[in-house]
Design a protein around this motif. Structure first.
Motif, PDB file in Angstrom:
ATOM      1  N   LYS A  17       0.836  -1.206   0.000  1.00 13.95           N
ATOM      2  CA  LYS A  17       0.000   0.000   0.000  1.00 13.95           C
ATOM      3  C   LYS A  17       0.868   1.252   0.000  1.00 13.95           C
ATOM      4  O   LYS A  17       0.676   2.162  -0.811  1.00 13.95           O
ATOM      5  CB  LYS A  17      -0.897   0.018   1.237  1.00 13.95           C
ATOM      6  N   GLU A 102      -8.246   5.688   2.399  1.00 14.25           N
ATOM      7  CA  GLU A 102      -8.542   4.332   1.915  1.00 14.25           C
ATOM      8  C   GLU A 102      -8.695   4.341   0.397  1.00 14.25           C
ATOM      9  O   GLU A 102      -8.189   3.472  -0.310  1.00 14.25           O
ATOM     10  CB  GLU A 102      -9.854   3.820   2.533  1.00 14.25           C
ATOM     11  N   ARG A 103      -9.431   5.339  -0.063  1.00 14.33           N
ATOM     12  CA  ARG A 103      -9.723   5.451  -1.477  1.00 14.33           C
ATOM     13  C   ARG A 103      -8.448   5.573  -2.319  1.00 14.33           C
ATOM     14  O   ARG A 103      -8.245   4.854  -3.295  1.00 14.33           O
ATOM     15  CB  ARG A 103     -10.636   6.680  -1.684  1.00 14.33           C
ATOM     16  N   SER A 106      -6.450   2.270  -2.290  1.00 16.45           N
ATOM     17  CA  SER A 106      -6.920   1.191  -3.167  1.00 16.45           C
ATOM     18  C   SER A 106      -6.807   1.578  -4.638  1.00 16.45           C
ATOM     19  O   SER A 106      -6.451   0.751  -5.478  1.00 16.45           O
ATOM     20  CB  SER A 106      -8.344   0.756  -2.801  1.00 16.45           C
ATOM     21  N   ASP A 107      -7.075   2.847  -4.959  1.00 14.88           N
ATOM     22  CA  ASP A 107      -6.883   3.293  -6.348  1.00 14.88           C
ATOM     23  C   ASP A 107      -5.426   3.126  -6.779  1.00 14.88           C
ATOM     24  O   ASP A 107      -5.148   2.631  -7.870  1.00 14.88           O
ATOM     25  CB  ASP A 107      -7.272   4.770  -6.505  1.00 14.88           C
ATOM     26  N   GLN A 109      -3.177   1.132  -5.614  1.00 16.09           N
ATOM     27  CA  GLN A 109      -2.799  -0.274  -5.765  1.00 16.09           C
ATOM     28  C   GLN A 109      -3.306  -0.855  -7.087  1.00 16.09           C
ATOM     29  O   GLN A 109      -2.589  -1.566  -7.777  1.00 16.09           O
ATOM     30  CB  GLN A 109      -3.363  -1.093  -4.607  1.00 16.09           C
ATOM     31  N   LEU A 110      -4.540  -0.523  -7.397  1.00 15.44           N
ATOM     32  CA  LEU A 110      -5.126  -1.027  -8.644  1.00 15.44           C
ATOM     33  C   LEU A 110      -4.381  -0.451  -9.859  1.00 15.44           C
ATOM     34  O   LEU A 110      -4.076  -1.158 -10.820  1.00 15.44           O
ATOM     35  CB  LEU A 110      -6.612  -0.659  -8.687  1.00 15.44           C
ATOM     36  N   MET A 221      -9.287  -7.161  -6.200  1.00 18.39           N
ATOM     37  CA  MET A 221      -9.277  -5.709  -6.449  1.00 18.39           C
ATOM     38  C   MET A 221      -9.942  -5.393  -7.782  1.00 18.39           C
ATOM     39  O   MET A 221     -10.606  -4.377  -7.929  1.00 18.39           O
ATOM     40  CB  MET A 221      -7.847  -5.158  -6.472  1.00 18.39           C
ATOM     41  N   GLU A 224     -14.036  -5.799  -7.778  1.00 19.63           N
ATOM     42  CA  GLU A 224     -14.809  -4.666  -7.273  1.00 19.63           C
ATOM     43  C   GLU A 224     -15.099  -3.634  -8.353  1.00 19.63           C
ATOM     44  O   GLU A 224     -16.208  -3.134  -8.467  1.00 19.63           O
ATOM     45  CB  GLU A 224     -14.064  -4.002  -6.114  1.00 19.63           C
TER      46      GLU A 224
END
Lengths: 408, 117
Positions: A17, A102-103, A106-107, A109-110, A221, A224
């Motif tokens: 992360k 968080e957003r 995760s963005d 990482q993707l 990931m 989603e």
């Protein structure tokens, strides 16, 4: 959890992360800077926590330290490397604020997953890079996973990183018109990563299992954000669920491989099987069946141990279909076995002999199996040929055992 | 390795078969093609050609319904295979379930490759 256990655990979950967020922040061409900051951050934790105690919120502590290290890095480097830092300062508002929401995590990482699986990077390197950057694997672990040495992995990763820079790959979501193509590459990489864990000759079960689980985690990931429009993502996930349901059942206490027929079905993970069925069901939304759909359906039938006529009819049909999409020797051999279950062994033998896979040990073990009840002498000859061709000791032993069971 | 088109010809085809017959025939066809694909020799599963809405356009733009009626033979579909020789392609053709119908034939034709470069 004590520090000894907590830090490696956090490293697995948090390093990818932090590294994704920093890469997003600095730009991927400064990927080494992000890597250094991540390792420095965890080094600090290793140095301080045993003496000062574990902070109340370890994650926040790591993020704060990573942020400070980034700032220090910039100040330090600006003294002797004005160009780079100027560039960074201009292109991002790095200066002080790093977005740890968080957003954004995760963005980032993707987006990192898309960058790592960029079509310009060779598949092998993609897997290595994904393990390093997205799964927090060390060089030793990656080398162990690929049954190779650290130097090879280092070289491979170095070249892949150079490629990321020279192709000027950005951390961003692919544009709408490229999304399907880019997702295909990601899916293939994750499929290979999973297979590396599931089928590899690696004796280290812990590493193999980790590879399977990481492939599934990364795929989650994608689910989603994209699976509602690209159903084959569900299909690949279903495939992984079905296969990994048997991870614990296929090794005995001494680490010997247990063949499918001899596995204890009570050890098959029913939760994963149910999850697989659910995702396979969701995967039926599209208008075409991908190879993942077919392989997932085949994997579903593997979870049904009972030999029914419906099962083998379906399996034969699926292998036919798989071969229409893409030929592979293993699919050809499996198809011929299914043929023997639907029709007679004689018919399957005639078809098998046309395959002409004479350098493949599995070709001869298939022939041996088909001849077992018809001509034991021939069955034995084929087994001997298979032993001659196999490279692995456990495989040779298994074939020896089969010869003994022929009782001739 | 050359490419061959296997063209399936049906005699007196009406296009009318029971669903059970259709299913059995589909399975046999898929198993036949699967056998070729398992040797890595199937290039295209091709397409079946529907008997509905068929027209024949003749000289001077004369359009007739169906090929049925005037011609005894209709083309039911095609597949494309890879083969070392026409003999090998013929061996593939021999396995086709279409040949179970008396009077039905498979025409084996090598794809003529034109070099446009």
């Amino acid at each position: 959890m004590n520090t000894e256990k907590l830090i490696p655990h956090l490293f697995r979950t948090e390093s990818s992360k932090i590294s994704a967020v920093l890469n997003k922040h600095f730009g991927i061409k400064h990927i080494e800077i992000a890597e250094d900051i991540v390792s420095d951050t965890f080094l600090s934790a290793l140095e301080t926590w045993p003496y000062k105690g574990i902070p109340e919120n370890p994650k926040a502590w790591l993020y704060a330290v990573a942020k400070n290290k980034s700032k220090n890095y910039l100040i330090k480097s600006s003294n002797f490397e004005k160009t780079i830092s100027q560039e960074i300062l201009q292109t991002s508002e790095l200066s002080t604020e790093i977005d740890w929401s968080e957003r954004n995590i995760s963005d980032s990482q993707l987006q990192m997953l898309f960058a790592v699986c960029h079509p310009s990077i060779p598949a092998e390197s993609q897997i290595g890079l994904a393990l390093k950057i997205l799964c927090g694997f060390g060089i030793d672990e990656i080398a162990a996973a690929f049954l190779t040495n650290k130097e090879t992995i280092n070289k491979r990763l170095f070249r892949a990183k150079e490629k990321l820079k020279s192709e000027q790959i950005k951390l961003e979501f692919p544009p709408e018109n490229q999304i399907e193509k880019r997702i295909n590459t990601v899916l293939l990489t994750l499929y290979l990563l999973f297979n590396e864990g599931y089928y590899s000759e690696n004796q280290d079960d812990v590493i193999r299992k980790e590879l399977c689980l990481e492939a599934m985690r990364l795929l989650e990931m994608l689910i989603e954000s994209y699976a509602h429009t690209i159903p084959k993502i569900h299909a690949l996930y279903a495939l992984m669920c079905f296969h990994s349901s048997r991870l614990d059942a296929r090794k005995d206490d001494t680490g010997q491989l247990i063949l499918y027929q001899n596995q204890d079905e009570n050890l098959w993970d029913q939760t994963l099987i149910t999850k697989g069925v659910l995702h396979l069901h969701k995967a039926t939304g599209g208008d075409s069946a991908s190879r993942y759909h077919i392989e997932a359906s085949l994997a579903f039938w593997m979870t049904q141990k009972e030999d029914t006529s419906e099962k083998w009819h379906q399996v034969l049909k699926l292998y036919n279909h798989l071969l229409f999409i893409e030929y592979s020797p293993i699919a050809a051999l499996n198809r011929t076995f299914a043929l023997s279950k639907v029709y007679r062994n004689e018919i399957a033998i005639a078809e098998a002999e046309k395959l002409k896979l004479e350098s493949n040990p599995f070709y001869f073990s298939l022939l041996a199996e088909l001849y077992r009840q018809i001509d034991r002498q021939k069955s034995k000859q084929h087994l001997e040929k298979a032993i001659e061709l196999s490279k692995l000791k456990p495989q040779k032993e298994l074939l020896q055992k089969k010869i003994a069971e022929l009782n001739i | 390795m050359d490419e061959y088109v296997l063209i399936m010809r049906h005699e007196n085809a009406t296009g009318q078969v029971s669903p059970e017959q259709m299913q059995a025939w589909m399975q046999q066809t898929m198993d036949w093609l699967g056998g070729i694909a398992a040797q890595g020799k199937l290039l295209e599963t091709g397409n079946g050609l529907s008997f509905d809405d068929a027209r024949v356009v003749g000289h001077g733009g004369v359009v007739t319904n169906g090929p049925f009626g005037e011609i005894k033979e209709t083309i039911g579909g095609y597949v494309i295979v890879k083969a070392e020789s026409v003999e090998e392609a013929v061996e593939f053709a021999k396995g086709s379930p279409v040949l179970q119908g008396p009077g039905n034939t498979l025409e084996v034709r090598k794809v003529a490759k034109h070099d446009f470069k």
